[in-house]
Write a protein that holds these residues in place. Structure first.
Motif, PDB file in Angstrom:
ATOM      1  N   GLY A 215       0.788  -1.215   0.000  1.00  0.00           N
ATOM      2  CA  GLY A 215       0.000   0.000   0.000  1.00  0.00           C
ATOM      3  C   GLY A 215       0.822   1.268   0.000  1.00  0.00           C
ATOM      4  N   ALA A 216       2.112   1.173   0.382  1.00  0.00           N
ATOM      5  CA  ALA A 216       2.919   2.380   0.519  1.00  0.00           C
ATOM      6  C   ALA A 216       3.388   2.930  -0.818  1.00  0.00           C
ATOM      7  CB  ALA A 216       4.120   2.090   1.410  1.00  0.00           C
ATOM      8  N   TYR A 217       3.742   2.044  -1.757  1.00  0.00           N
ATOM      9  CA  TYR A 217       4.273   2.494  -3.039  1.00  0.00           C
ATOM     10  C   TYR A 217       3.470   1.847  -4.157  1.00  0.00           C
ATOM     11  CZ  TYR A 217       8.174   3.692  -0.009  1.00  0.00           C
ATOM     12  OH  TYR A 217       8.949   4.198   0.994  1.00  0.00           O
ATOM     13  N   VAL A 218       2.676   2.639  -4.842  1.00  0.00           N
ATOM     14  CA  VAL A 218       1.790   2.127  -5.884  1.00  0.00           C
ATOM     15  C   VAL A 218       1.874   3.060  -7.078  1.00  0.00           C
ATOM     16  CG1 VAL A 218      -0.613   1.758  -6.517  1.00  0.00           C
ATOM     17  CG2 VAL A 218       0.195   0.991  -4.287  1.00  0.00           C
ATOM     18  N   LYS A 219       1.960   2.498  -8.280  1.00  0.00           N
ATOM     19  CA  LYS A 219       1.943   3.296  -9.496  1.00  0.00           C
ATOM     20  C   LYS A 219       0.711   3.014 -10.346  1.00  0.00           C
ATOM     21  CE  LYS A 219       5.599   5.303  -8.395  1.00  0.00           C
ATOM     22  NZ  LYS A 219       5.335   6.561  -7.682  1.00  0.00           N
ATOM     23  N   THR A 220       0.216   1.783 -10.287  1.00  0.00           N
ATOM     24  CA  THR A 220      -0.941   1.398 -11.093  1.00  0.00           C
ATOM     25  C   THR A 220      -2.059   0.901 -10.183  1.00  0.00           C
ATOM     26  OG1 THR A 220       0.567   0.702 -12.868  1.00  0.00           O
ATOM     27  CG2 THR A 220      -1.731  -0.020 -13.023  1.00  0.00           C
ATOM     28  N   ARG A 221      -3.215   1.465 -10.335  1.00  0.00           N
ATOM     29  CA  ARG A 221      -4.374   1.052  -9.537  1.00  0.00           C
ATOM     30  C   ARG A 221      -5.334   0.291 -10.435  1.00  0.00           C
ATOM     31  NH1 ARG A 221      -9.371   3.719  -8.816  1.00  0.00           N
ATOM     32  NH2 ARG A 221     -10.534   2.954  -7.000  1.00  0.00           N
ATOM     33  N   ILE A 222      -5.805  -0.857  -9.973  1.00  0.00           N
ATOM     34  CA  ILE A 222      -6.770  -1.670 -10.707  1.00  0.00           C
ATOM     35  C   ILE A 222      -8.116  -1.565 -10.003  1.00  0.00           C
ATOM     36  CG2 ILE A 222      -7.279  -3.942 -11.657  1.00  0.00           C
ATOM     37  CD1 ILE A 222      -4.650  -2.779 -12.625  1.00  0.00           C
ATOM     38  N   ALA A 223      -9.170  -1.275 -10.760  1.00  0.00           N
ATOM     39  CA  ALA A 223     -10.508  -1.145 -10.174  1.00  0.00           C
ATOM     40  C   ALA A 223     -11.539  -1.722 -11.136  1.00  0.00           C
ATOM     41  CB  ALA A 223     -10.829   0.323  -9.874  1.00  0.00           C
ATOM     42  N   PRO A 224     -12.608  -2.295 -10.608  1.00  0.00           N
ATOM     43  CA  PRO A 224     -13.649  -2.872 -11.469  1.00  0.00           C
ATOM     44  C   PRO A 224     -14.595  -1.814 -12.012  1.00  0.00           C
ATOM     45  CG  PRO A 224     -14.221  -3.212  -9.176  1.00  0.00           C
ATOM     46  CD  PRO A 224     -12.870  -2.571  -9.175  1.00  0.00           C
ATOM     47  N   ALA A 225     -15.200  -2.103 -13.147  1.00  0.00           N
ATOM     48  CA  ALA A 225     -16.143  -1.166 -13.759  1.00  0.00           C
ATOM     49  C   ALA A 225     -17.406  -1.014 -12.927  1.00  0.00           C
ATOM     50  CB  ALA A 225     -16.498  -1.628 -15.173  1.00  0.00           C
ATOM     51  N   ARG A 226     -17.702  -1.986 -12.070  1.00  0.00           N
ATOM     52  CA  ARG A 226     -18.948  -1.952 -11.292  1.00  0.00           C
ATOM     53  C   ARG A 226     -18.889  -0.991 -10.105  1.00  0.00           C
ATOM     54  NH1 ARG A 226     -16.498  -6.812 -10.581  1.00  0.00           N
ATOM     55  NH2 ARG A 226     -15.661  -7.288  -8.502  1.00  0.00           N
ATOM     56  N   ASN A 227     -17.722  -0.405  -9.828  1.00  0.00           N
ATOM     57  CA  ASN A 227     -17.638   0.579  -8.747  1.00  0.00           C
ATOM     58  C   ASN A 227     -18.581   1.739  -9.011  1.00  0.00           C
ATOM     59  OD1 ASN A 227     -15.749  -0.863  -7.366  1.00  0.00           O
ATOM     60  ND2 ASN A 227     -14.062   0.580  -7.656  1.00  0.00           N
ATOM     61  N   ASN A 228     -19.219   2.237  -7.958  1.00  0.00           N
ATOM     62  CA  ASN A 228     -20.110   3.386  -8.085  1.00  0.00           C
ATOM     63  C   ASN A 228     -19.319   4.688  -8.019  1.00  0.00           C
ATOM     64  OD1 ASN A 228     -22.464   1.780  -8.192  1.00  0.00           O
ATOM     65  ND2 ASN A 228     -22.521   1.640  -5.958  1.00  0.00           N
ATOM     66  N   GLY A 229     -19.871   5.723  -8.620  1.00  0.00           N
ATOM     67  CA  GLY A 229     -19.254   7.040  -8.546  1.00  0.00           C
ATOM     68  C   GLY A 229     -18.054   7.186  -9.452  1.00  0.00           C
ATOM     69  N   VAL A 230     -17.182   8.154  -9.112  1.00  0.00           N
ATOM     70  CA  VAL A 230     -15.997   8.442  -9.913  1.00  0.00           C
ATOM     71  C   VAL A 230     -15.059   7.242  -9.877  1.00  0.00           C
ATOM     72  CG1 VAL A 230     -13.996   9.949 -10.162  1.00  0.00           C
ATOM     73  CG2 VAL A 230     -16.205  10.909  -9.512  1.00  0.00           C
ATOM     74  N   LEU A 231     -14.541   6.862 -11.039  1.00  0.00           N
ATOM     75  CA  LEU A 231     -13.710   5.667 -11.143  1.00  0.00           C
ATOM     76  C   LEU A 231     -12.261   5.895 -10.736  1.00  0.00           C
ATOM     77  CD1 LEU A 231     -14.915   4.280 -14.595  1.00  0.00           C
ATOM     78  CD2 LEU A 231     -15.508   3.398 -12.330  1.00  0.00           C
ATOM     79  N   ASP A 232     -11.785   7.117 -10.902  1.00  0.00           N
ATOM     80  CA  ASP A 232     -10.350   7.373 -10.753  1.00  0.00           C
ATOM     81  C   ASP A 232     -10.096   8.694 -10.051  1.00  0.00           C
ATOM     82  OD1 ASP A 232     -11.383   8.940 -12.694  1.00  0.00           O
ATOM     83  OD2 ASP A 232     -10.127   8.205 -14.305  1.00  0.00           O
ATOM     84  N   GLU A 233     -10.053   8.662  -8.747  1.00  0.00           N
ATOM     85  CA  GLU A 233      -9.815   9.889  -7.996  1.00  0.00           C
ATOM     86  C   GLU A 233      -8.343  10.285  -7.984  1.00  0.00           C
ATOM     87  OE1 GLU A 233     -11.522   9.375  -4.181  1.00  0.00           O
ATOM     88  OE2 GLU A 233     -13.581   9.223  -4.926  1.00  0.00           O
ATOM     89  N   SER A 234      -7.502   9.426  -8.501  1.00  0.00           N
ATOM     90  CA  SER A 234      -6.075   9.742  -8.603  1.00  0.00           C
ATOM     91  C   SER A 234      -5.523   9.145  -9.891  1.00  0.00           C
ATOM     92  CB  SER A 234      -5.309   9.179  -7.395  1.00  0.00           C
ATOM     93  OG  SER A 234      -5.499   7.790  -7.298  1.00  0.00           O
ATOM     94  N   GLY A 235      -4.422   9.708 -10.353  1.00  0.00           N
ATOM     95  CA  GLY A 235      -3.820   9.227 -11.583  1.00  0.00           C
ATOM     96  C   GLY A 235      -4.084  10.173 -12.736  1.00  0.00           C
ATOM     97  N   SER A 236      -3.109  10.283 -13.638  1.00  0.00           N
ATOM     98  CA  SER A 236      -3.216  11.202 -14.765  1.00  0.00           C
ATOM     99  C   SER A 236      -3.840  10.552 -15.990  1.00  0.00           C
ATOM    100  CB  SER A 236      -1.826  11.718 -15.134  1.00  0.00           C
ATOM    101  OG  SER A 236      -1.232  12.377 -14.049  1.00  0.00           O
ATOM    102  N   ILE A 237      -3.766   9.223 -16.056  1.00  0.00           N
ATOM    103  CA  ILE A 237      -4.281   8.500 -17.217  1.00  0.00           C
ATOM    104  C   ILE A 237      -5.110   7.328 -16.728  1.00  0.00           C
ATOM    105  CG2 ILE A 237      -2.019   7.350 -17.331  1.00  0.00           C
ATOM    106  CD1 ILE A 237      -2.553   6.712 -20.244  1.00  0.00           C
ATOM    107  N   THR A 238      -6.230   7.099 -17.393  1.00  0.00           N
ATOM    108  CA  THR A 238      -7.100   5.973 -17.062  1.00  0.00           C
ATOM    109  C   THR A 238      -7.295   5.116 -18.304  1.00  0.00           C
ATOM    110  OG1 THR A 238      -8.277   7.017 -15.236  1.00  0.00           O
ATOM    111  CG2 THR A 238      -9.461   5.314 -16.430  1.00  0.00           C
ATOM    112  N   VAL A 239      -7.165   3.802 -18.139  1.00  0.00           N
ATOM    113  CA  VAL A 239      -7.394   2.850 -19.215  1.00  0.00           C
ATOM    114  C   VAL A 239      -8.711   2.132 -18.937  1.00  0.00           C
ATOM    115  CG1 VAL A 239      -6.509   0.841 -20.449  1.00  0.00           C
ATOM    116  CG2 VAL A 239      -4.908   2.528 -19.503  1.00  0.00           C
ATOM    117  N   LEU A 240      -9.650   2.257 -19.868  1.00  0.00           N
ATOM    118  CA  LEU A 240     -10.937   1.571 -19.773  1.00  0.00           C
ATOM    119  C   LEU A 240     -10.830   0.306 -20.613  1.00  0.00           C
ATOM    120  CD1 LEU A 240     -13.305   4.666 -20.155  1.00  0.00           C
ATOM    121  CD2 LEU A 240     -12.508   3.587 -18.046  1.00  0.00           C
ATOM    122  N   ASP A 241     -10.709  -0.818 -19.943  1.00  0.00           N
ATOM    123  CA  ASP A 241     -10.399  -2.080 -20.590  1.00  0.00           C
ATOM    124  C   ASP A 241     -11.667  -2.890 -20.823  1.00  0.00           C
ATOM    125  OD1 ASP A 241      -8.861  -4.151 -21.625  1.00  0.00           O
ATOM    126  OD2 ASP A 241      -8.470  -5.043 -19.663  1.00  0.00           O
ATOM    127  N   GLY A 242     -12.180  -2.845 -22.057  1.00  0.00           N
ATOM    128  CA  GLY A 242     -13.369  -3.617 -22.402  1.00  0.00           C
ATOM    129  C   GLY A 242     -14.637  -2.789 -22.440  1.00  0.00           C
TER     130      GLY A 242
END
Length: 334
Positions: A234-261
């Motif tokens: 949890g201390a050092y992370v560069k890539t965050r993986i999240a499911p599409a089923r999450n509610n609300g904003v998908l990416d509260e951090s990060g400069s680029i988001t990849v929508l896969d599928g």
């Protein structure tokens, strides 16, 4: 922030990279090389005006998100401003508990302490003063960390295991070998650089056995280079993986988001990233996805596509791609 897109793209020593599959080196496939380049370009543009969306259709998008995220990581290593991380450490309030690791005779050892403040030493600049907690036969003492030392040791608010420290060291060495001007301490900085909206289990499974080699130098697994968030790191992370089923904003951090599928693509209105990459199998570009993209195209602008002076890298024949710019106000759902 002033960003030279050509400089960011040219910083990667592409000819020194080779892909390892199950430990065996192979030539990097053209579609893989192109997606790495796309990830670099989209990450570089995230520091510039506006927003932009790249829509990519492929025979199979398997591993596409991973290689795009890797390109974003290569660009981030070149773009990272380590002074911001140093400023954050300098701004910690006295009494804040911090952690770091130092290399011993055989392996790294974890240490902890509390911030005492800043100390200025003649022409040496600012030093971070930390009261080191007693451990074993080592009594409590005070340490002074210069900017270089603080970033090298990876001082953080969360503890880091020896295994994680080894992974970080391997990845950091790799980035510094293949990215000219890679920022010191980038791998150990707390910023998330890329969010991938996908099914986590299949994404991680596809990374198994994949690694990269830096010329005749070191090797690092693809999962190490992506520095994916999980319960153990949890201390050092560069890539965050999240499911599409999450509610609300998908990416509260990060400069680029990849929508896969397709299931991720239809959530395009729920991302706040400056750069968005939509990856689709050819069969997934259905009526629902097309209508969504057409809706966003109604607000498209050309001004926010920051092309490199040498031109856009041509995609392989098997890959179809197009890009459009968006005004910043389009961050909310259209």
């Amino acid at each position: 922030m002033s960003v030279d897109v050509d400089e960011v793209l040219g910083a990667l020593k592409r000819d020194d990279l080779s892909l390892l599959v199950g430990g065996e080196p192979i030539s990097i496939p053209p579609w893989c090389d192109w997606l790495v380049w796309l990830g670099q370009w989209m990450r570089a543009q995230a520091a510039l005006d506006g927003r932009r969306v790249a829509v990519v259709r492929m025979p199979s998008r398997r591993l596409g998100a991973a290689f795009t995220a890797l390109g974003a990581a290569f660009a981030s290593a070149r773009l990272h401003d380590d002074s911001l991380h140093w400023d954050a450490l300098r701004g910690l309030a006295p009494g804040t508990k911090v952690f770091w690791r130092e290399l011993g005779s055989c392996r790294s050892a974890g240490w902890s302490g509390t911030i005492a403040g800043l100390r200025q030493i003649d022409d040496g600049g600012d030093f971070l003063e930390v009261v080191v907690e007693a451990r074993g036969k080592t009594p409590q003492n005070t340490r002074l960390f210069s900017k270089w030392a603080a970033l090298s040791y990876g001082i953080t608010l969360g503890s880091v295991t020896a295994q994680t420290d080894e992974r970080l060291a391997s990845a950091e060495s790799f980035f510094r070998a293949v990215v000219a001007g890679a920022a010191q301490g980038w791998m150990r900085s707390p910023a998330i650089e890329c969010t991938v909206i996908t099914e986590r289990s299949s994404f991680l499974s596809d990374l198994t056995g994949l690694a990269f080699r830096a010329g005749a130098g070191g090797e690092a697994s693809l999962s190490e280079l992506l520095a994916i968030a999980d319960a153990g790191r949890g201390a050092y992370v560069k890539t965050r993986i999240a499911p599409a089923r999450n509610n609300g904003v998908l990416d509260e951090s990060g400069s680029i988001t990849v929508l896969d599928g397709a299931s991720a693509a239809v959530r395009m209105g729920d991302t706040i990233a400056r750069s968005i990459v939509v990856l689709l199998d050819q069969s997934e570009y259905d009526e629902e996805v097309e209508q969504l993209i057409q809706t966003f195209l109604g607000s498209a602008v050309d001004a926010h596509i920051h092309a490199p002076s040498r031109g856009v890298k041509t995609s392989p024949a098997s890959v179809e791609a197009f890009m459009f710019g968006l005004p910043l106000q389009s961050r909310s759902r259209i």
